[in-house]
Design an enzyme around this catalytic site. Structure first.
Site, PDB file in Angstrom:
ATOM      1  N   GLU A   1       0.827  -1.208   0.000  1.00 44.08           N
ATOM      2  CA  GLU A   1       0.000   0.000   0.000  1.00 44.08           C
ATOM      3  C   GLU A   1       0.861   1.258   0.000  1.00 44.08           C
ATOM      4  O   GLU A   1       0.622   2.180  -0.765  1.00 44.08           O
ATOM      5  CB  GLU A   1      -0.939  -0.013   1.207  1.00 44.08           C
TER       6      GLU A   1
ATOM      7  N   GLY B   1      18.661   7.413  -0.005  1.00 43.52           N
ATOM      8  CA  GLY B   1      19.995   7.143  -0.513  1.00 43.52           C
ATOM      9  C   GLY B   1      20.797   6.195   0.360  1.00 43.52           C
ATOM     10  O   GLY B   1      21.951   5.907   0.071  1.00 43.52           O
TER      11      GLY B   1
ATOM     12  N   TYR C   1      11.607   1.236  -9.173  1.00 42.81           N
ATOM     13  CA  TYR C   1      10.887  -0.024  -9.349  1.00 42.81           C
ATOM     14  C   TYR C   1      11.362  -0.768 -10.600  1.00 42.81           C
ATOM     15  O   TYR C   1      11.495  -1.992 -10.582  1.00 42.81           O
ATOM     16  CB  TYR C   1       9.379   0.208  -9.401  1.00 42.81           C
TER      17      TYR C   1
END
Length: 169
Positions: free
Chosen positions: A93, A103, A141
């Protein structure tokens, strides 16, 4: 990597959320809402999080990164089910790391911990959505091997429309 505590390279700890984390989790939910250009959208409370994550019948779960006693990263998730595979999966979610803590690999550690839960439990999928304009997250992603599901469009019912549909039963 599962939900057990895992020490990260800089002394931070990745672990399953536990009672007492609700305030830190909620603060990051608010920060995420600001980042996603919806600063007034959060209705959640510490008490609701406590019940949702740690009540008698939890339906959502969270992993956190804790650094120097503060929750600085969250992955909030719940189970899904695929009728095609006949197995559960995880719906991520929210994944959020405090801007000042980015980082350091915390986002990667959080999402990798969910992948590890999937593998350990035999779940078939780890899924989530990302805003079209969120290029940094999309790039992150893609670097993990995530594949967009462009043929699917998310749908949502809320508020009055949700209530109106419920009255049709």
């Amino acid at each position: 990597m599962t939900t057990a505590e895992t020490a990260l390279a800089d002394g931070a700890v990745l672990r399953a959320a536990r009672p007492g984390d609700e305030g830190g989790i909620l603060a990051l939910i608010h920060a995420l809402a600001v980042y996603e250009r919806e600063p007034d959208a959060v209705e959640n409370t510490v008490d609701q999080l406590r019940e949702t994550l740690f009540g008698a019948d939890p339906r959502a779960f969270a992993h956190v990164v804790e650094r120097e006693g503060e929750v600085v990263g969250i992955a909030i998730w719940f189970l899904t089910y695929s009728t095609w595979t006949g197995r559960h999966g995880i719906w991520l979610e929210d994944l959020y790391v405090d801007e000042a803590q980015r980082g350091r690999g915390y986002g990667l550690a959080l999402i990798a911990s969910l992948a590890a839960v999937c593998v350990a439990r035999g779940y078939s999928r780890l899924e989530w959505t990302v805003l079209d304009w969120n290029e940094p997250s999309i790039a992150f992603y893609r670097s993990l091997g995530a594949v967009p599901q462009d043929e699917w469009t998310s749908q949502r019912l809320t508020g009055g429309d949700l209530a109106a549909l419920a009255r049709r039963v």
